[in-house]
Design an enzyme around this catalytic site. Structure first.
Site, PDB file in Angstrom:
ATOM      1  NE  ARG A  12      -2.993  -1.136   3.696  1.00 28.23           N
ATOM      2  CZ  ARG A  12      -2.992   0.093   4.690  1.00 28.23           C
ATOM      3  NH1 ARG A  12      -3.718   0.972   3.971  1.00 28.23           N
ATOM      4  NH2 ARG A  12      -2.515   0.095   5.293  1.00 28.23           N
ATOM      5  CB  ALA A  83       6.407  -1.193   7.646  1.00 31.95           C
ATOM      6  CE1 TYR A 147       5.099   8.232  10.525  1.00 30.34           C
ATOM      7  CE2 TYR A 147       6.472  10.674  10.049  1.00 30.34           C
ATOM      8  CZ  TYR A 147       5.438   9.610   9.703  1.00 30.34           C
ATOM      9  OH  TYR A 147       5.960   9.035   8.034  1.00 30.34           O
ATOM     10  N   PRO A 177      11.088  11.471   2.549  1.00 33.21           N
ATOM     11  CG  PRO A 177       9.907   9.472   1.997  1.00 33.21           C
ATOM     12  CD  PRO A 177      10.925   9.566   3.358  1.00 33.21           C
TER      13      PRO A 177
END
Ligand code: CAA
Length: 241
Positions: A12, A83, A147, A177
């Site tokens: 995904r 992931a 995060y 990214p």
């Protein structure tokens, strides 16, 4: 002989685009997934992937997944630690579970996966490890202490591992990214996301394939002199030295 790549979270979002790119470049590709069977089956059929279910925050699951993939496709030459999850909250509201989940899935996972492939790569004197971090590991983001900590940790891990394995034909690099058009980013409240997009000089979200092409570049056999690097792809939103 085709090289074998294992992409975690490879069915995904950015991971699927990475799997597709590597497949198109001639790799045999195994894609890990946590539980979304529909997406996994679709990716397997549409892209010709070997999909393997497991929880990257479990060392035992990662060991089993690596063995399964090696039995099916051959030794793993390329590992893409992609992931990741978000559990956004400001720290003064963050629960211990939100902290732990993100640290385990996004950071402990790269030990769990890499530890299970590194000895084989060292024996064969070849490997490409690409870790997908984030702009928010570089600059920090309100609502993402968990995060941002995990993604910054991935950068340090990569730099250390790159030095340990440089003489063994193994490169270890990080991609950061920016905000990419995926389900993860569309979960950000709209008003907040609009403000973020307004701060991206190129004026739009990135596309998953724009990250996948960075992975293909670093995974290539002729990329052997690039190691310990951090490649930023964020539309100019954060420009670091
Ligand atoms: N500056 C300073 N403080 C701020 C702030 C800002 N810009 N925005 C919010 N706050 C503070 C508020 O003042 C408030 O403080 P108090 O509790 O003391 O009043 C607190 O933060 C909570 O604010 P809200 O009640 O308005 O908001 P919330 O708790 O519902 O949500 C949030 C806050 C979780 C940060 C939410 O705004 C959010 O989800 N932001 C987006 C975070 C983000 O960018 N996530 C990226 C996900 S995609 C991804 O991670 C992929 C990738 O790699 C890029």
């Amino acid at each position: 002989m085709s090289r074998v790549a294992f992409v975690t979270g490879g069915t995904r979002g950015i991971g699927r685009a990475i799997s597709a790119r590597l497949r198109a470049a001639g790799y045999k590709v195994a894609a890990g997934y946590a539980g979304n069977e529909v997406a996994a089956n679709a990716a397997a059929t549409e892209l010709g992937l070997f999909v393997v279910k497991g929880n990257v925050s479990s060392f035992a699951d990662c060991a089993t997944a690596v063995k399964t993939v090696e039995a099916e496709l051959g030794n793993i030459d390329v590992l893409v630690n992609n992931a990741g999850i978000t559990r956004d909250a400001v720290l003064h509201r963050m629960t211990e579970a939100q902290w732990n989940e993100v640290i385990h899935v996004n950071l402990a996972s790269i030990f769990n996966m890499t530890r299970n492939v590194i000895e084989g790569m060292r024996e064969r004197n070849y490997g490409r490890i690409v870790n997908i971090s984030s702009i928010n590991g570089q600059k920090g983001q309100i609502g993402q202490t968990n995060y941002s900590a995990a993604k910054a940790g991935m950068i340090g891990f990569s730099k250390a591992l790159a030095q340990e394995n440089a003489k063994k034909g193994i490169t270890v690099n990080t991609i950061c990214p920016g905000y990419i058009d995926t389900e993860m980013v569309s979960a950000v409240p709209k008003a907040v996301l609009d403000q973020i997009i307004a701060g991206i000089p190129v004026g739009r979200l990135g596309m998953a394939d724009e990250i996948a092409r960075c992975v293909a570049f670093l995974a290539a056999e002729d990329a052997g002199f690039i190691t310990g690097a951090t490649l930023t792809a964020n539309g100019g939103q954060y420009i670091s030295g």
